[in-house]
Design a protein around this motif. Structure first.
Motif, PDB file in Angstrom:
ATOM      1  N   PHE A   2       3.379  64.457 -30.356  1.00 41.49           N
ATOM      2  CA  PHE A   2       3.571  65.182 -31.610  1.00 41.49           C
ATOM      3  C   PHE A   2       3.742  66.680 -31.412  1.00 41.49           C
ATOM      4  N   PRO A   5       7.836  68.733 -30.991  1.00 47.50           N
ATOM      5  CA  PRO A   5       8.622  69.450 -32.011  1.00 47.50           C
ATOM      6  C   PRO A   5       8.097  70.863 -32.266  1.00 47.50           C
ATOM      7  N   ILE A   6       6.772  71.042 -32.180  1.00 50.83           N
ATOM      8  CA  ILE A   6       6.201  72.377 -32.406  1.00 50.83           C
ATOM      9  C   ILE A   6       6.701  73.332 -31.326  1.00 50.83           C
ATOM     10  N   TYR A   9      10.366  74.097 -31.801  1.00 55.82           N
ATOM     11  CA  TYR A   9      10.584  74.968 -32.964  1.00 55.82           C
ATOM     12  C   TYR A   9      10.216  76.416 -32.634  1.00 55.82           C
ATOM     13  N   LEU A  10       9.072  76.606 -31.992  1.00 61.35           N
ATOM     14  CA  LEU A  10       8.641  77.958 -31.641  1.00 61.35           C
ATOM     15  C   LEU A  10       9.576  78.564 -30.586  1.00 61.35           C
TER      16      LEU A  10
ATOM     17  N   PHE B 100       4.473  75.273 -39.580  1.00 64.64           N
ATOM     18  CA  PHE B 100       4.838  76.514 -38.885  1.00 64.64           C
ATOM     19  C   PHE B 100       6.093  77.041 -39.559  1.00 64.64           C
ATOM     20  N   ALA B 111      10.725  76.127 -41.980  1.00 67.02           N
ATOM     21  CA  ALA B 111       9.376  75.641 -41.689  1.00 67.02           C
ATOM     22  C   ALA B 111       9.440  74.261 -41.058  1.00 67.02           C
ATOM     23  N   LEU B 112       8.557  74.049 -40.120  1.00 60.33           N
ATOM     24  CA  LEU B 112       8.386  72.735 -39.500  1.00 60.33           C
ATOM     25  C   LEU B 112       7.031  72.194 -39.925  1.00 60.33           C
ATOM     26  N   ILE B 114       4.301  69.033 -39.713  1.00 65.95           N
ATOM     27  CA  ILE B 114       3.925  67.869 -38.904  1.00 65.95           C
ATOM     28  C   ILE B 114       2.574  67.350 -39.354  1.00 65.95           C
ATOM     29  N   TYR B 119       7.518  64.319 -39.710  1.00 64.29           N
ATOM     30  CA  TYR B 119       8.151  65.533 -39.203  1.00 64.29           C
ATOM     31  C   TYR B 119       9.125  66.004 -40.276  1.00 64.29           C
TER      32      TYR B 119
END
Lengths: 184, 271
Positions: A2, A5-6, A9-10, B100, B111-112, B114, B119
């Motif tokens: 999980f 994706p973070i 994205y960052l 985020f 924005a993401l 989760i 998602y």
């Protein structure tokens, strides 16, 4: 996983912010070649004291200014500083304050002097040929301060040997590649 | 103690309800400026009222009868599975999401989001109305049907709801204002279209399996507020949405249309 994706994205955000996307640059370094000379007609050994911009970091809501005062005279110069002002092109005037850490230190020293554990703070003096650095923070929650081409820093707050710098200012200019306008 | 299959279906459906996360907006109305970042952790609850509750009640009754040793009729089994799937899609649930957000400049932010196997990517365009801030936003979310919490996956395997996929597309309009550096209030109008694919495997009940491919629609709004100072805020929002949903499974049709209430709360940091 999980977290992938973070991370992605960052990473994209950092790349956009660091490579070429000027609208996402968080801090711009404004500059100025202005020099305020106080008193303007002074000749050594009485003065003058020159006030120059050392650094102006402009973020979205804050401006952090560092000024350097240089004593060109032959005698010590006593410096008093009150409230600085920053005038925006739309006419709005912001009031400056010393950085929070400096304020805390000053308050601590004052409290110690009240209880007899220290001496009362005296206005700083600049020795002949010496320099003094002053830091001021400005904050505005409603505007994006990075998007103005110029900001006018009023130095009226400074008094040198009791003589105020009336109606004197330093113009801070944005770098050429900084995007302008509140819609950005 | 081993739970009966019917209990597991009901429990799993309750726990994997994911729409709470995408119904909640929980964003401050001013679109982030270029380079500005925001991170938030938001808890959401879905409380359906109306016909969804009727379906849930019917499922509960069947579960209770089975747990008391009564042999379910074929109709009971079909009703149980049908309502369990319905609960999984539109029923009560709890979710937590991390979001985020990043300001892109030009009054755009992205924005993401989760949480609980969802998602979602969002894009907002802001408009400056003087003291008021407004924006329109688009969010597309993909629900894997899986949970990031492993014990929910194990319950899911007991329940034999083998696959849940869902794509939520929502369009929102938001207006609000900021009070200095300590408070924000906002109102949101929102519509959400969800396309879903659910595979139900009921081997333990002897009904076989079925794939459901359908859609549902939420529309409504929310009021929200945030209190804090400068960088960190406590966020709360109350949404009320009208649900339009009809499900057919194992020969039964369910009209689950009704009102869904979604309170949300959490913390938000803006840097």
């Amino acid at each position: 996983m999980f977290y992938k994706p973070i991370v992605a994205y960052l990473a994209v955000g950092l790349v956009l912010g660091s490579v070429g996307c000027a609208a996402m640059v968080r801090t711009w370094q404004f500059s100025s070649s202005d020099v305020v000379v106080v008193p303007s007609n002074a000749v050594p050994p009485e003065g003058p004291v020159e006030i120059r911009l050392s650094s102006a970091k402009v973020k979205q809501k804050t401006v952090h200014v560092e000024l350097v005062l240089a004593n060109r005279g032959g005698r010590p110069a006593r410096i008093d500083a009150k409230e600085f002002s920053l005038r925006l092109p739309d006419g709005t005037t912001l009031t400056g304050a010393a950085p929070a850490l400096d304020q805390a230190v000053k308050a601590g020293k004052y409290l110690l002097s009240v209880v007899g554990l220290g001496s009362k703070a005296e206005p700083p003096q600049i020795a002949p040929g010496g320099t003094l650095e002053i830091e001021v923070d400005f904050r505005d929650n409603r505007r994006d301060l990075r998007r103005y081409p110029t900001l006018e820093l009023g130095v009226d707050a400074i008094s040198i040997n009791g003589q105020p710098c009336t109606n004197r200012h330093i113009t801070l200019a944005a770098p050429a590649r900084a995007p302008m306008g509140q819609d950005i | 103690m081993m739970r009966s299959p019917s209990s597991c279906i009901w429990l799993a459906s309750l726990l994997v309800a994911g729409c709470a996360i995408n119904l909640s907006e929980s964003r401050t109305p001013r679109v982030l400026r270029g380079g500005e970042m925001q991170i938030s952790s938001i808890n959401s609850v879905v409380v359906p009222v109306g016909s969804v509750n009727t379906a849930i009640g019917a499922g509960k009754t069947v579960v209770r009868n089975i747990d008391q040793g009564t042999s379910p009729t074929d109709e009971d089994k079909r009703q149980l599975v049908g309502s369990a799937v319905a609960i999984g899609l539109t029923g009560p649930g709890y979710g937590n999401h991390l979001e985020f957000a990043l300001g892109l400049g030009y009054r755009l932010d992205t924005a993401l989001r989760i949480g609980n196997g969802i998602y979602a990517l969002a894009l907002r365009r802001g408009f400056d109305l003087g003291w008021w801030d407004s924006n329109i936003g688009l969010r597309v979310g993909y629900n894997t049907g899986e949970s990031v919490v492993s014990y929910l996956d194990s319950i899911n395997s007991y329940a034999q709801i083998t696959e849940t996929k869902r794509i939520d597309t929502s369009l929102s309009g938001q207006i609000g204002r900021e009070f200095g550096e300590w408070g924000r209030v906002w109102a949101v109008a929102k519509g959400m279209y969800s396309r879903y694919w659910v595979d139900v495997e009921t081997r333990l009940l002897g009904l076989g399996s079925e794939k459901i491919n359908d859609h549902l629609f939420y529309y409504g709004g929310a009021l929200g507020a945030a209190f804090g100072f400068r960088y960190v805020y406590f966020v709360m929002e109350l949404g009320v949405y009208l649900l339009n949903c009809k499900v057919s499974t194992f020969g039964n049709s369910y009209d689950l249309s009704g009102i869904t209430i979604t309170p949300s709360w959490g913390f938000m940091g803006t840097f």
